[in-house]
Motif scaffolding. Sequence first.
Motif, PDB file in Angstrom:
ATOM      1  N   MET A   1       0.833  -1.193   0.000  1.00 39.07           N
ATOM      2  CA  MET A   1       0.000   0.000   0.000  1.00 39.07           C
ATOM      3  C   MET A   1       0.875   1.253   0.000  1.00 39.07           C
ATOM      4  O   MET A   1       0.653   2.180  -0.782  1.00 39.07           O
ATOM      5  CB  MET A   1      -0.923   0.012   1.211  1.00 39.07           C
ATOM      6  N   VAL A   2       1.880   1.296   0.863  1.00 35.26           N
ATOM      7  CA  VAL A   2       2.748   2.471   0.942  1.00 35.26           C
ATOM      8  C   VAL A   2       3.510   2.657  -0.372  1.00 35.26           C
ATOM      9  O   VAL A   2       3.591   3.769  -0.897  1.00 35.26           O
ATOM     10  CB  VAL A   2       3.722   2.356   2.136  1.00 35.26           C
ATOM     11  N   ASP A   3       4.050   1.578  -0.906  1.00 37.36           N
ATOM     12  CA  ASP A   3       4.835   1.678  -2.141  1.00 37.36           C
ATOM     13  C   ASP A   3       4.006   2.160  -3.325  1.00 37.36           C
ATOM     14  O   ASP A   3       4.557   2.702  -4.278  1.00 37.36           O
ATOM     15  CB  ASP A   3       5.463   0.329  -2.488  1.00 37.36           C
TER      16      ASP A   3
ATOM     17  N   ALA B   1      -6.373  -7.895  -7.429  1.00 40.00           N
ATOM     18  CA  ALA B   1      -6.642  -6.654  -8.154  1.00 40.00           C
ATOM     19  C   ALA B   1      -5.324  -5.962  -8.491  1.00 40.00           C
ATOM     20  O   ALA B   1      -4.379  -5.996  -7.722  1.00 40.00           O
ATOM     21  CB  ALA B   1      -7.520  -5.734  -7.307  1.00 40.00           C
ATOM     22  N   ASP B   2      -5.258  -5.334  -9.658  1.00 46.16           N
ATOM     23  CA  ASP B   2      -4.030  -4.681 -10.112  1.00 46.16           C
ATOM     24  C   ASP B   2      -4.096  -3.189  -9.799  1.00 46.16           C
ATOM     25  O   ASP B   2      -4.735  -2.430 -10.511  1.00 46.16           O
ATOM     26  CB  ASP B   2      -3.837  -4.910 -11.607  1.00 46.16           C
ATOM     27  N   PHE B   3      -3.430  -2.790  -8.718  1.00 46.97           N
ATOM     28  CA  PHE B   3      -3.435  -1.391  -8.318  1.00 46.97           C
ATOM     29  C   PHE B   3      -2.054  -0.762  -8.357  1.00 46.97           C
ATOM     30  O   PHE B   3      -1.840   0.301  -7.818  1.00 46.97           O
ATOM     31  CB  PHE B   3      -3.975  -1.248  -6.885  1.00 46.97           C
ATOM     32  N   VAL B   4      -1.109  -1.436  -8.992  1.00 46.46           N
ATOM     33  CA  VAL B   4       0.245  -0.907  -9.026  1.00 46.46           C
ATOM     34  C   VAL B   4       0.274   0.317  -9.933  1.00 46.46           C
ATOM     35  O   VAL B   4      -0.233   0.283 -11.059  1.00 46.46           O
ATOM     36  CB  VAL B   4       1.237  -1.977  -9.535  1.00 46.46           C
ATOM     37  N   ARG B   5       0.886   1.378  -9.421  1.00 50.13           N
ATOM     38  CA  ARG B   5       1.008   2.583 -10.235  1.00 50.13           C
ATOM     39  C   ARG B   5       1.776   2.253 -11.502  1.00 50.13           C
ATOM     40  O   ARG B   5       2.747   1.511 -11.475  1.00 50.13           O
ATOM     41  CB  ARG B   5       1.723   3.675  -9.448  1.00 50.13           C
ATOM     42  N   PRO B   6       1.353   2.781 -12.658  1.00 52.94           N
ATOM     43  CA  PRO B   6       1.995   2.423 -13.931  1.00 52.94           C
ATOM     44  C   PRO B   6       3.515   2.592 -13.919  1.00 52.94           C
ATOM     45  O   PRO B   6       4.237   1.763 -14.449  1.00 52.94           O
ATOM     46  CB  PRO B   6       1.335   3.365 -14.940  1.00 52.94           C
ATOM     47  N   GLU B   7       4.010   3.643 -13.298  1.00 53.62           N
ATOM     48  CA  GLU B   7       5.462   3.880 -13.317  1.00 53.62           C
ATOM     49  C   GLU B   7       6.238   2.880 -12.455  1.00 53.62           C
ATOM     50  O   GLU B   7       7.448   2.772 -12.558  1.00 53.62           O
ATOM     51  CB  GLU B   7       5.802   5.320 -12.897  1.00 53.62           C
ATOM     52  N   LEU B   8       5.524   2.120 -11.597  1.00 51.13           N
ATOM     53  CA  LEU B   8       6.183   1.118 -10.758  1.00 51.13           C
ATOM     54  C   LEU B   8       6.056  -0.298 -11.308  1.00 51.13           C
ATOM     55  O   LEU B   8       6.651  -1.228 -10.787  1.00 51.13           O
ATOM     56  CB  LEU B   8       5.620   1.160  -9.339  1.00 51.13           C
ATOM     57  N   ARG B   9       5.264  -0.457 -12.360  1.00 52.40           N
ATOM     58  CA  ARG B   9       5.049  -1.789 -12.933  1.00 52.40           C
ATOM     59  C   ARG B   9       6.318  -2.249 -13.641  1.00 52.40           C
ATOM     60  O   ARG B   9       6.970  -1.494 -14.346  1.00 52.40           O
ATOM     61  CB  ARG B   9       3.903  -1.769 -13.938  1.00 52.40           C
TER      62      ARG B   9
ATOM     63  N   THR C   1       2.869  10.178  -3.994  1.00 53.49           N
ATOM     64  CA  THR C   1       4.178  10.604  -3.482  1.00 53.49           C
ATOM     65  C   THR C   1       4.030  11.256  -2.118  1.00 53.49           C
ATOM     66  O   THR C   1       4.803  10.965  -1.198  1.00 53.49           O
ATOM     67  CB  THR C   1       4.842  11.574  -4.482  1.00 53.49           C
ATOM     68  N   THR C   2       3.043  12.112  -1.960  1.00 50.70           N
ATOM     69  CA  THR C   2       2.827  12.787  -0.678  1.00 50.70           C
ATOM     70  C   THR C   2       2.537  11.790   0.430  1.00 50.70           C
ATOM     71  O   THR C   2       3.134  11.850   1.510  1.00 50.70           O
ATOM     72  CB  THR C   2       1.664  13.793  -0.794  1.00 50.70           C
ATOM     73  N   ALA C   3       1.634  10.844   0.166  1.00 48.05           N
ATOM     74  CA  ALA C   3       1.290   9.848   1.186  1.00 48.05           C
ATOM     75  C   ALA C   3       2.474   8.942   1.495  1.00 48.05           C
ATOM     76  O   ALA C   3       2.730   8.607   2.653  1.00 48.05           O
ATOM     77  CB  ALA C   3       0.094   9.022   0.731  1.00 48.05           C
ATOM     78  N   ARG C   4       3.207   8.565   0.468  1.00 44.54           N
ATOM     79  CA  ARG C   4       4.358   7.684   0.653  1.00 44.54           C
ATOM     80  C   ARG C   4       5.427   8.372   1.508  1.00 44.54           C
ATOM     81  O   ARG C   4       5.932   7.801   2.469  1.00 44.54           O
ATOM     82  CB  ARG C   4       4.917   7.276  -0.712  1.00 44.54           C
ATOM     83  N   LEU C   5       5.752   9.601   1.165  1.00 46.52           N
ATOM     84  CA  LEU C   5       6.768  10.329   1.932  1.00 46.52           C
ATOM     85  C   LEU C   5       6.289  10.598   3.359  1.00 46.52           C
ATOM     86  O   LEU C   5       7.061  10.492   4.316  1.00 46.52           O
ATOM     87  CB  LEU C   5       7.130  11.639   1.228  1.00 46.52           C
TER      88      LEU C   5
END
Length: 158
Positions: free
Chosen positions: A73-75, A145-153, A79-83
């Motif tokens: 979830m964090v990953d 379910a596929d919720f990975v952000r596109p830039e992290l796939r 960006t704001t929530a992760r940081l």
Amino acid sequence: MWKVGERVRAVRQPDDFGPMYPFTAGVYIALMMAQIEILRKKGHSYTEIVNESVIESVDSLNPFMRARGLSFMVDNASTTARLGSRKWAPRFDYILTQQAYVAVDNGTLLNQDLISSFLSDPVHGALQVCSELRPPVDISITADADFVRPELRQSGSN
């Protein structure tokens, strides 16, 4: 530590929420109330306080953590929530493990003023209004379910 969560989720039945522990629930609510108090002191409106502290947790974060785990979830958060989570997690960990849990283990008496403050906190009124407006649906996320952000796939895997 996160590997334990993966093993638990792999064998857990979809409708099994496991045992409920009052102490853990109390810690969770205390952390929510700490965030509510910080936002209130910084001048945020009750709409924003309730949304950021309670609604997003109940409707988004809890189902997502149940389905995929905290680290996933964090990953995959903004960006704001992760940081923010990476900044505040060590601080809350210290407060809990080095202060709060130690006090409980040592049998320190509860501060009844804190209990009274919680019970009379004005945020309960704001939550009541929000609960009347909330649609009667159960929000859940399937484990696949596929919720990975596109830039992290990674190519070839989802």
